[in-house]
Design a protein around this motif. Structure first.
Motif, PDB file in Angstrom:
ATOM      1  N   ALA A 120       0.816  -1.216   0.000  1.00  0.00           N
ATOM      2  CA  ALA A 120       0.000   0.000   0.000  1.00  0.00           C
ATOM      3  C   ALA A 120       0.846   1.261   0.000  1.00  0.00           C
ATOM      4  O   ALA A 120       0.296   2.366  -0.097  1.00  0.00           O
ATOM      5  CB  ALA A 120      -0.929  -0.006   1.211  1.00  0.00           C
ATOM      6  N   GLN A 121       2.143   1.138   0.135  1.00  0.00           N
ATOM      7  CA  GLN A 121       3.010   2.318   0.053  1.00  0.00           C
ATOM      8  C   GLN A 121       3.143   2.824  -1.380  1.00  0.00           C
ATOM      9  O   GLN A 121       3.620   3.930  -1.601  1.00  0.00           O
ATOM     10  CB  GLN A 121       4.380   1.983   0.629  1.00  0.00           C
ATOM     11  N   LYS A 122       2.729   1.999  -2.354  1.00  0.00           N
ATOM     12  CA  LYS A 122       2.857   2.370  -3.764  1.00  0.00           C
ATOM     13  C   LYS A 122       1.543   2.914  -4.312  1.00  0.00           C
ATOM     14  O   LYS A 122       1.467   4.025  -4.798  1.00  0.00           O
ATOM     15  CB  LYS A 122       3.312   1.154  -4.580  1.00  0.00           C
ATOM     16  N   GLN A 136     -11.435  -4.753  14.381  1.00  0.00           N
ATOM     17  CA  GLN A 136     -10.493  -5.818  14.710  1.00  0.00           C
ATOM     18  C   GLN A 136      -9.277  -5.774  13.791  1.00  0.00           C
ATOM     19  O   GLN A 136      -8.135  -5.944  14.242  1.00  0.00           O
ATOM     20  CB  GLN A 136     -11.190  -7.179  14.600  1.00  0.00           C
ATOM     21  N   VAL A 137      -9.508  -5.548  12.509  1.00  0.00           N
ATOM     22  CA  VAL A 137      -8.384  -5.447  11.570  1.00  0.00           C
ATOM     23  C   VAL A 137      -7.510  -4.247  11.901  1.00  0.00           C
ATOM     24  O   VAL A 137      -6.272  -4.319  11.901  1.00  0.00           O
ATOM     25  CB  VAL A 137      -8.892  -5.376  10.116  1.00  0.00           C
ATOM     26  N   SER A 138      -8.145  -3.128  12.202  1.00  0.00           N
ATOM     27  CA  SER A 138      -7.393  -1.931  12.556  1.00  0.00           C
ATOM     28  C   SER A 138      -6.607  -2.134  13.850  1.00  0.00           C
ATOM     29  O   SER A 138      -5.457  -1.676  13.973  1.00  0.00           O
ATOM     30  CB  SER A 138      -8.344  -0.746  12.697  1.00  0.00           C
ATOM     31  N   GLY A 139      -7.215  -2.833  14.831  1.00  0.00           N
ATOM     32  CA  GLY A 139      -6.510  -3.090  16.082  1.00  0.00           C
ATOM     33  C   GLY A 139      -5.281  -3.959  15.889  1.00  0.00           C
ATOM     34  O   GLY A 139      -4.231  -3.713  16.508  1.00  0.00           O
ATOM     35  N   ARG A 140      -5.382  -4.954  15.004  1.00  0.00           N
ATOM     36  CA  ARG A 140      -4.205  -5.790  14.729  1.00  0.00           C
ATOM     37  C   ARG A 140      -3.119  -4.979  14.052  1.00  0.00           C
ATOM     38  O   ARG A 140      -1.930  -5.137  14.353  1.00  0.00           O
ATOM     39  CB  ARG A 140      -4.577  -6.989  13.862  1.00  0.00           C
ATOM     40  N   ALA A 141      -3.503  -4.127  13.121  1.00  0.00           N
ATOM     41  CA  ALA A 141      -2.505  -3.294  12.433  1.00  0.00           C
ATOM     42  C   ALA A 141      -1.772  -2.388  13.413  1.00  0.00           C
ATOM     43  O   ALA A 141      -0.554  -2.189  13.312  1.00  0.00           O
ATOM     44  CB  ALA A 141      -3.184  -2.479  11.340  1.00  0.00           C
ATOM     45  N   LYS A 142      -2.493  -1.851  14.389  1.00  0.00           N
ATOM     46  CA  LYS A 142      -1.843  -0.989  15.382  1.00  0.00           C
ATOM     47  C   LYS A 142      -0.906  -1.789  16.282  1.00  0.00           C
ATOM     48  O   LYS A 142       0.175  -1.312  16.642  1.00  0.00           O
ATOM     49  CB  LYS A 142      -2.910  -0.281  16.211  1.00  0.00           C
ATOM     50  N   ARG A 143      -1.315  -3.012  16.654  1.00  0.00           N
ATOM     51  CA  ARG A 143      -0.437  -3.848  17.481  1.00  0.00           C
ATOM     52  C   ARG A 143       0.842  -4.206  16.744  1.00  0.00           C
ATOM     53  O   ARG A 143       1.914  -4.327  17.352  1.00  0.00           O
ATOM     54  CB  ARG A 143      -1.163  -5.128  17.890  1.00  0.00           C
ATOM     55  N   LEU A 144       0.737  -4.381  15.432  1.00  0.00           N
ATOM     56  CA  LEU A 144       1.914  -4.727  14.634  1.00  0.00           C
ATOM     57  C   LEU A 144       2.710  -3.497  14.222  1.00  0.00           C
ATOM     58  O   LEU A 144       3.777  -3.641  13.612  1.00  0.00           O
ATOM     59  CB  LEU A 144       1.478  -5.506  13.381  1.00  0.00           C
ATOM     60  N   LEU A 146       1.777  -1.182  11.962  1.00  0.00           N
ATOM     61  CA  LEU A 146       1.664  -1.008  10.512  1.00  0.00           C
ATOM     62  C   LEU A 146       0.876   0.249  10.202  1.00  0.00           C
ATOM     63  O   LEU A 146      -0.209   0.465  10.758  1.00  0.00           O
ATOM     64  CB  LEU A 146       0.974  -2.221   9.880  1.00  0.00           C
ATOM     65  N   THR A 147       1.403   1.051   9.323  1.00  0.00           N
ATOM     66  CA  THR A 147       0.712   2.263   8.867  1.00  0.00           C
ATOM     67  C   THR A 147       0.883   2.388   7.357  1.00  0.00           C
ATOM     68  O   THR A 147       1.976   2.201   6.825  1.00  0.00           O
ATOM     69  CB  THR A 147       1.283   3.521   9.547  1.00  0.00           C
TER      70      THR A 147
END
Length: 463
Positions: A120-122, A136-144, A146-147
């Protein structure tokens, strides 16, 4: 209105019958026939959304001579995760459809979220979740940690709405988690059934090829480890990846079952941590963390080859007197039938008496390998445990053992030995036929052996 009829379809192989059956005639599995309502073949949803006609590739309907086909250079998009890119053959191809399968909780969604954040950086990347909410997906991304500003999320299981979102957003890559949760609105069967999975996957493949969009499909596996759903699902996609691990093991192994744009003999190694999946780039240090420890009877080290990657593997064996009329034979990580052949060969050619003893052979680290080059390490581990003698801790063993007790040559011997020398080993036992053309490897003394008796003598110092 289309005519409806009831059929009974096997959820394993897709075989259909007009009446219920306990056992499927197609695959001989029991209790897999499920009732489905079938109607006339539905119109393509992609065509309804885009206004076109049905077809796998409407743009390629014209007849073109082979010599007139454009020879554009294949452009690959690297993900940015080394293990994943190497498994795919260098990156992703436009229009590629990748099926990622694995047992529950193995880390499929975590891996795809990390891949999505990289890609998604491209450009715009669409992550479609059918099993988890957006929170839930957003919470996992924050734990990892990922932005990605161009990572778009949608929670949807209706295939028509998913295709409409793809047409509106026009992402260059899409993740569908998972294909078993998506339903075709023109089919009456429940999501996850053979008909639903087949039609939904076919529509997504058509959309990917028509738009040159990369599509990732996440799939479930059955109790025996095979992909849930129809077998045709593996045929229509371009790449099939299996994510697996030993129970309670932090190591994750990603294998390519099928790959139209890359190799199928490579593996990717990942370690599950609190921060997500991390690459295991140095397999030797991962499996041999205690490389310099004291030698022990029943412990040997060999070098296996997974694709183009050499992996140093510790083989452990335990031989004890049996309390049963028939001695037990168990193997973990190695093929049991192969281990039985090696035990018989040792009994015949080096006089090992195992008729009243249990024998257990295992590969450390939860690995499961079928490389014949590990035969010699397994044999000397069993012999060392039986005789209570230890192979030197700085010695690595490489060679295939045959029925007649001979030690045969193995492919890529030089590559294996270089990896052993890099890990700090000083001595190596290899097939004698492979030593002649072998260049000198700094820091490693290589000894060639012709048979099991010579190998045992060199390893244990027997006369």
């Amino acid at each position: 209105m289309a005519r409806l009829k009831t059929v009974y379809r096997c959820q394993q192989c897709g075989h259909s019958a007009a009446k219920p059956m306990g056992q499927c005639p197609g695959c001989a599995e029991w209790n897999t026939m499920v009732e489905e309502v079938v109607e006339a073949r539905p119109e393509s949803l992609m065509a309804a959304v885009a206004g076109g006609g049905r077809g796998a590739l409407t743009a390629a309907s014209a007849v073109v001579a082979l010599k007139d086909v454009g020879q554009d250079v294949e452009k690959r998009a690297a993900v940015g995760i080394g293990e994943f890119d190497r498994l795919l053959g260098g990156g992703l191809v436009p229009g590629q459809v990748v099926l990622l399968a694995g047992p529950p909780g193995i880390g499929k969604s975590t891996l795809m979220l990390q891949v999505a954040a990289k890609l998604a950086q491209k450009e715009n990347f669409l992550y479609c979740s059918g099993e988890e909410s957006l929170r839930q997906v957003s919470g996992r991304a924050k734990r990892l940690g990922l932005t990605a500003e161009k990572l778009l999320l949608v929670c949807e299981t209706d295939l028509s709405k998913i295709l409409a979102t793809m047409e509106k957003v026009k992402p260059w890559a899409v993740v569908l988690d998972s294909v078993q949760t998506v339903s075709h609105p023109q089919l009456a069967s429940s999501p996850g059934s053979v008909g639903q999975v087949r039609e939904c996957a076919a529509e997504l493949v058509r959309a990917a090829k028509a738009r040159d969009t990369i599509v990732f499909l996440l799939g479930h596996v059955t109790k025996d480890g095979s992909l849930a759903g129809p077998k045709v699902l593996e045929h229509i996609v371009d790449t099939v990846l299996y994510f697996d691990a030993e129970q309670h093991d932090f190591l994750r192994v990603l294998r390519a079952q099928k790959n139209r744009f890359g190799p199928t003999d490579e593996v990717g190694l990942f370690e599950m941590t609190e921060g997500g999946l991390k690459e295991v780039t140095d397999a030797a240090s991962f499996f041999l963390a205690e490389l310099g420890r004291q030698a022990q009877p029943g412990r040997t080290v060999g070098v296996a080859l997974e694709g183009s990657r050499p992996i140093l593997v510790e083989t452990q064996a335990l031989v004890t007197p049996t309390r049963y009329p028939l001695p037990r034979r168990m193997a973990t990580g190695l093929d049991l039938n192969r281990v039985l052949v090696l035990l018989a060969s040792m009994e015949r050619h080096i006089g090992l008496h195992l008729e009243d003893r249990d024998a257990f052979v295992s590969l450390a680290g939860g690995l499961r390998l079928k490389d014949p080059a590990l035969d010699l390490a397994a044999c000397l581990a069993v012999a060392g445990s039986t005789r209570d003698k230890a192979v030197p801790s700085d010695m690595v063993l490489i060679g295939e053992v045959g029925l007649l007790g001979e030690v045969g040559r193995v492919p890529q011997l030089e590559l294996r030995l270089k990896e052993a020398a890099k890990a700090g080993f000083k001595r190596a036992l290899v097939p004698a036929r492979g030593v002649k053309d072998l260049p000198k490897i700094p820091g490693l003394s290589v000894t060639g052996v012709n048979d099991l008796r010579a190998a045992a003598s060199a390893a244990f110092g027997d006369d």
